[in-house]
Design a protein around this motif. Sequence first.
Motif, PDB file in Angstrom:
ATOM      1  N   UNK A 110       0.843  -1.205   0.000  1.00  0.00           N
ATOM      2  CA  UNK A 110       0.000   0.000   0.000  1.00  0.00           C
ATOM      3  C   UNK A 110       0.875   1.250   0.000  1.00  0.00           C
ATOM      4  N   UNK A 111       0.502   2.257  -0.810  1.00  0.00           N
ATOM      5  CA  UNK A 111       1.330   3.473  -0.911  1.00  0.00           C
ATOM      6  C   UNK A 111       1.554   4.161   0.436  1.00  0.00           C
ATOM      7  N   UNK A 112       0.640   3.954   1.399  1.00  0.00           N
ATOM      8  CA  UNK A 112       0.796   4.609   2.711  1.00  0.00           C
ATOM      9  C   UNK A 112       2.038   4.113   3.445  1.00  0.00           C
ATOM     10  N   UNK A 113       2.514   2.888   3.094  1.00  0.00           N
ATOM     11  CA  UNK A 113       3.696   2.335   3.776  1.00  0.00           C
ATOM     12  C   UNK A 113       4.802   2.001   2.782  1.00  0.00           C
ATOM     13  N   UNK A 114       4.768   2.648   1.620  1.00  0.00           N
ATOM     14  CA  UNK A 114       5.746   2.339   0.571  1.00  0.00           C
ATOM     15  C   UNK A 114       7.008   3.181   0.696  1.00  0.00           C
ATOM     16  N   UNK A 115       8.171   2.553   0.562  1.00  0.00           N
ATOM     17  CA  UNK A 115       9.426   3.313   0.420  1.00  0.00           C
ATOM     18  C   UNK A 115      10.072   2.905  -0.891  1.00  0.00           C
ATOM     19  N   UNK A 116      10.528   3.893  -1.628  1.00  0.00           N
ATOM     20  CA  UNK A 116      11.186   3.656  -2.913  1.00  0.00           C
ATOM     21  C   UNK A 116      12.550   3.002  -2.661  1.00  0.00           C
ATOM     22  N   UNK A 117      12.869   1.898  -3.373  1.00  0.00           N
ATOM     23  CA  UNK A 117      14.178   1.271  -3.163  1.00  0.00           C
ATOM     24  C   UNK A 117      15.319   2.078  -3.793  1.00  0.00           C
ATOM     25  N   UNK A 118      16.524   1.791  -3.357  1.00  0.00           N
ATOM     26  CA  UNK A 118      17.739   2.355  -3.957  1.00  0.00           C
ATOM     27  C   UNK A 118      17.765   3.883  -3.971  1.00  0.00           C
ATOM     28  N   UNK A 119      17.389   4.455  -2.834  1.00  0.00           N
ATOM     29  CA  UNK A 119      17.516   5.900  -2.685  1.00  0.00           C
ATOM     30  C   UNK A 119      16.740   6.680  -3.723  1.00  0.00           C
ATOM     31  N   UNK A 120      15.541   6.192  -4.026  1.00  0.00           N
ATOM     32  CA  UNK A 120      14.724   6.859  -5.034  1.00  0.00           C
ATOM     33  C   UNK A 120      14.160   8.172  -4.531  1.00  0.00           C
ATOM     34  N   UNK A 121      13.483   8.842  -5.412  1.00  0.00           N
ATOM     35  CA  UNK A 121      12.855  10.130  -5.153  1.00  0.00           C
ATOM     36  C   UNK A 121      11.912  10.022  -3.938  1.00  0.00           C
ATOM     37  N   UNK A 122      12.147  10.843  -2.918  1.00  0.00           N
ATOM     38  CA  UNK A 122      11.309  10.815  -1.719  1.00  0.00           C
ATOM     39  C   UNK A 122       9.848  11.081  -2.063  1.00  0.00           C
ATOM     40  N   UNK A 123       9.645  11.861  -3.126  1.00  0.00           N
ATOM     41  CA  UNK A 123       8.283  12.223  -3.520  1.00  0.00           C
ATOM     42  C   UNK A 123       7.537  11.096  -4.214  1.00  0.00           C
ATOM     43  N   UNK A 124       8.273  10.000  -4.554  1.00  0.00           N
ATOM     44  CA  UNK A 124       7.630   8.913  -5.283  1.00  0.00           C
ATOM     45  C   UNK A 124       6.825   8.064  -4.313  1.00  0.00           C
ATOM     46  N   UNK A 125       5.613   8.499  -4.003  1.00  0.00           N
ATOM     47  CA  UNK A 125       4.849   7.816  -2.966  1.00  0.00           C
ATOM     48  C   UNK A 125       4.009   6.677  -3.526  1.00  0.00           C
TER      49      UNK A 125
END
Length: 403
Positions: free
Chosen positions: A252-267
């Motif tokens: 779920x996007x509410x608990x998603x973190x982008x892998x490999x130091x991706x864009x913080x805004x990429x929710x």
Amino acid sequence: MTMKSNAGDEFFATMGLRPIINAASHASRLGGTRLAQPVVDAMVAASQTFVPIAEMQARASELIAEFTGAEAGCVASGADACLTLAAAACMTGDSRAAMDQLPDTTGLPNEIVVHRAHRMAFDHALRLAGARLVEFGYLTTSSGVGAYRWQMEAAFSEKTAASFYVGLKSDSALDFKTFAEISHSRGIPVIVDAAPTQVPPENFRRWIELGADLVACAGGKFIGGPAATGFLAGRRDLVRAAALQQQDAFIHPAVYTEPFGGDEGASEPPHQGIGRVLKVGREELAGLMAALRLCASRDYAEERRQRIAISERLSQAINARRFPGVTVQSDDLANSITIVFEDARHAAQTVRELQEGAPRVFVLNARIGLGEILVLPHCVSAAEIAALEARLLASIEVATAAR
Ligand SMILES: *Cc1c(COP(=O)(O)O)cnc(C)c1O
């Protein structure tokens, strides 16, 4: 001739399967390589405890970076799988919409520039992602030069997504540094198939040093990892684009973190991508991580001495029998021997004898049409040497006695 029984023999027997002696090196069709005990232990241990795959991939990325000198890395089900991921990453970048669309490449850059001399059956993996290969150069010429810079330059278009180089020697290909420079002068990333690259690790680092943007490596060959592993090493942004298309995206996007130091805004995560079929489990990841770590302390000179000792023993045993029309050549670079048959049909007959007797023996059969058999000692254990020798002698004897 009976082999000393071991756990593998017993397991396969309970499944009604007959083990072989693998004298063909790290062949996928024969099961890859022989795993060292620390690699096996890592796989067994990991199988009993859970760690999120994304966290294992992030740690594997660090180990791959150390090993290759690249910024980042990710693990998939083989070097070929990594080529599919590499092609996908170069076509989509970070665009989730583009990832969702593959293998339909409508509106995306989808061409990959490649030497004609580097076309091979494994490049189906690139086409699997939807890419189209654009060839340049000739296979052979009487000048001895099959590919010029101007030929490569003419192969680029506004649809070029990447260029592709195979890590095998060829007289009909530009040297890698030149190839990478031309590609980079157009802002196009370079993908390398380094599956056949051999340890020590310096050989892998060279690709990155010379300008590769993404390097696909086999885990189950010289690195000594599980057969169903490979890794992609390279630029962080491209590795992230690859990893995004391989990860399990049911989160779920509410608990998603982008892998490999991706864009913080990429929710918003992508949906399941084209690489989802190339997944690895934590057992494979653990095995490859342990194998990479082991590479730092392996005694490559001693491994080579052991291979040469096996090859010398086999060579002497065959020569001593003076089979009519049979000679043995040693290849010091490959640490292997080639058995050459004056009558080419005897090579195929010998291979059939080897594969049918007990214990069954598999050798490299790519050159039997030329009357040659290659015996590669890389996956032969100390306990198997005597049986291998006996089976070779008996099989050559039967084949050369036939009219
Ligand atoms: C072995 C090999 C591959 C495939 O590697 P896997 O890890 O089995 O997928 C691809 N390209 C070349 C040149 C190879 O030698």
